[in-house]
Design a protein around this motif. Structure first.
Motif, short mmCIF file in Angstrom:
data_model
loop_
_atom_site.label_atom_id
_atom_site.label_comp_id
_atom_site.label_asym_id
_atom_site.label_seq_id
_atom_site.Cartn_x
_atom_site.Cartn_y
_atom_site.Cartn_z
N SER A 37 -0.06 4.22 0.91
CA SER A 37 -0.60 5.26 1.80
C SER A 37 0.49 5.89 2.65
N ASN B 184 0.83 -1.19 0.00
CA ASN B 184 0.00 0.00 0.00
C ASN B 184 0.87 1.25 0.00
N ASP C 269 2.12 8.43 0.52
CA ASP C 269 1.16 9.52 0.31
C ASP C 269 1.15 10.46 1.51
#
Length: 338
Positions: free
Chosen positions: A281, A279, A284
């Motif tokens: 994230s 992932n 991010d």
């Protein structure tokens, strides 16, 4: 039994009786001519040599006659004696390099020569296996659709292009289309229950082995399947291999890219929908925090570090989301010049 090669080893003083030496080796009885010993004159290289009992090697007349060969016989009464005798049997094979020179050729041809010792000779005479590998390892191909290796010549190029040969991967898809049990297996599990027939290029169920409970006429073995590795730079093939490691019983390349009834455009997209990729994230959030207090130059540097060392699963999404923040100073400079 005169043995010239062993003369230095057995040439001893004349003795009336056999005794044991200080080193554990026996000193055999070697009678002199005066003590009923024998002597004979042997011509060696044109010279007369007086050979008496000191030159006689210990031997057994019965064994020599039975096997029609020269057999040394000694009685061992110390560890040194046993070690000395057994080292000839267990010292293994040796190797020699010799040259064959052709008088009409300036290049000398070198060949390798070796001899086989007694224990290896017996092993080969009885046809025992020289080597073995356990368990059996079957290498499994991995390639994109119509991406298998094909050998052809001028006469069969068109036929090979129209009907490329089957591989372990395409045969796996074919078996899964008709075999319910195969649809429960991963690609790497196939060699355990199926034999790869190289002549027909197809998987066939094993007829011997351990019966699989709940599946009649299915037998298991200890064979292992090993899928060839793929470098991440070959991205689509790499993600195809990732799917083969995790998806059971695919029937085609197209079905392998189908996730929850949705046909994905790429194998990478299928891996993402199956949550097989890491992932993004975390990266991010990192860029989001950097936008608050960092300059566009620092954000670009951070983004370059992330894509070069952290290997995000989808760097394009991060770029599209933060490209305005990373290029803000460039846009200002351009506006001033205009």
């Amino acid at each position: 039994m005169v043995d010239g090669k062993c003369s230095k080893r057995y040439l001893r003083d004349l003795l009336a009786e056999t005794i044991t030496g200080n080193d554990g080796y026996p000193l055999y009885r070697r009678r002199s001519v005066a003590d009923n010993g024998r002597s004979v004159v042997v011509k060696v290289k044109g010279q007369n040599v007086d050979v008496d009992n000191r030159w006689i090697v210990p031997y057994s007349p019965i064994l020599s006659k039975a096997f029609e060969t020269h057999i040394n016989v000694e009685y061992c009464n110390s560890v040194k004696s046993i070690k000395y005798i057994c080292k000839y049997v267990n010292k293994g094979s040796d190797m020699a390099v010799f040259a064959v020179t052709n008088a009409n050729d300036e290049i000398s041809q070198y060949q390798m020569g070796r001899y086989v010792n007694s224990n290896e000779a017996i092993w080969r005479i009885f046809s025992f296996a020289i080597h073995e590998r356990y368990p059996t390892v079957v290498h499994l191909a991995v390639h994109l659709e119509n991406g298998q290796r094909v050998y052809f010549n001028e006469s069969n190029a068109a036929d090979r292009a129209a009907r490329p040969p089957s591989t372990t991967l395409t045969s796996f898809f074919t078996v899964c289309q008709t075999d319910d049990f195969a649809r429960t297996l991963l690609y790497a599990d196939m060699p355990r229950y199926y034999i790869w027939n190289a002549s027909s290029k197809s998987f066939q169920r094993r007829k011997q082995g351990t019966p699989v409970e709940g599946h009649p006429n299915v037998f298991a073995s200890d064979a292992l399947g090993r899928i060839y590795t793929v470098h991440p730079n070959n991205d689509e093939c790499y993600y195809l291999r990732l799917l083969l490691v995790n998806v059971r019983g695919p029937t085609s390349f197209k079905q392998l890219r189908t996730v929850n009834g949705q046909l994905c455009a790429t194998y990478r997209e299928a891996c993402q929908l199956l949550h097989l990729l890491e992932n993004d994230s975390h990266w991010d959030d990192t860029l989001k925090d950097s936008v608050i207090s960092s300059s566009p130059h620092q954000i670009r540097t951070l983004f370059g570090i992330i894509i070069s060392t952290c290997f995000p699963s989808n760097p394009k999404v991060l770029w599209v989301k933060y490209r305005d923040d990373m290029s803000e100073d460039v846009c200002i400079v351009c506006a001033v010049k205009l």
